[in-house]
Scaffold this active site. Sequence first.
Site, PDB file in Angstrom:
ATOM      1  N   SER A  28       0.854  -1.186   0.000  1.00 28.33           N
ATOM      2  CA  SER A  28       0.000   0.000   0.000  1.00 28.33           C
ATOM      3  C   SER A  28       0.887   1.231   0.000  1.00 28.33           C
ATOM      4  CB  SER A  28      -0.863  -0.003   1.262  1.00 28.33           C
ATOM      5  OG  SER A  28      -1.507   1.243   1.451  1.00 28.33           O
ATOM      6  N   TYR A  41      -1.343  -0.299  10.772  1.00 32.30           N
ATOM      7  CA  TYR A  41      -1.479  -0.556   9.332  1.00 32.30           C
ATOM      8  C   TYR A  41      -0.193  -0.166   8.607  1.00 32.30           C
ATOM      9  CZ  TYR A  41      -3.577  -0.745   4.686  1.00 32.30           C
ATOM     10  OH  TYR A  41      -3.863  -1.059   3.371  1.00 32.30           O
TER      11      TYR A  41
END
Length: 134
Positions: A28, A41
């Site tokens: 990501s 995250y």
Amino acid sequence: MTHAALPHLLAAAEDDLRQVADIVNISSQAGRTATKDFGVYNMTKFGVNGFTESLRQEVTKKNVRIGVLEPGAVDTELISHNTEEIRNHLNATNLDAIPNPLQPEDIADSVVFMVTRHRRATIAELWAMPTSQA
């Protein structure tokens, strides 16, 4: 998963037909830039990026190409899997302010691009961003 697949990919890379094998990890943009309230995250995505680069260095001379795809906003169920409190917080951070996020097929197209290069070329890192995302 990589540990189980790697022996087979190393053998496939020795095959006379293609002479290369591929692993593409999906990370990501959160693996490149940390943001407030997304520490865990971010940590997992930075980890994917580091693991991918380390593995690439370990097996690249054996014709196994390792790359990481780092998409920006993608239209997935990710936010819906959180509690209402977290969803409200995420909405307050304007994650939904990207009007045209990537679609799953955009991610698939990026992976296809990475694995269909001539065997002499490795796409070690690829960003896939919505045009509307800053």
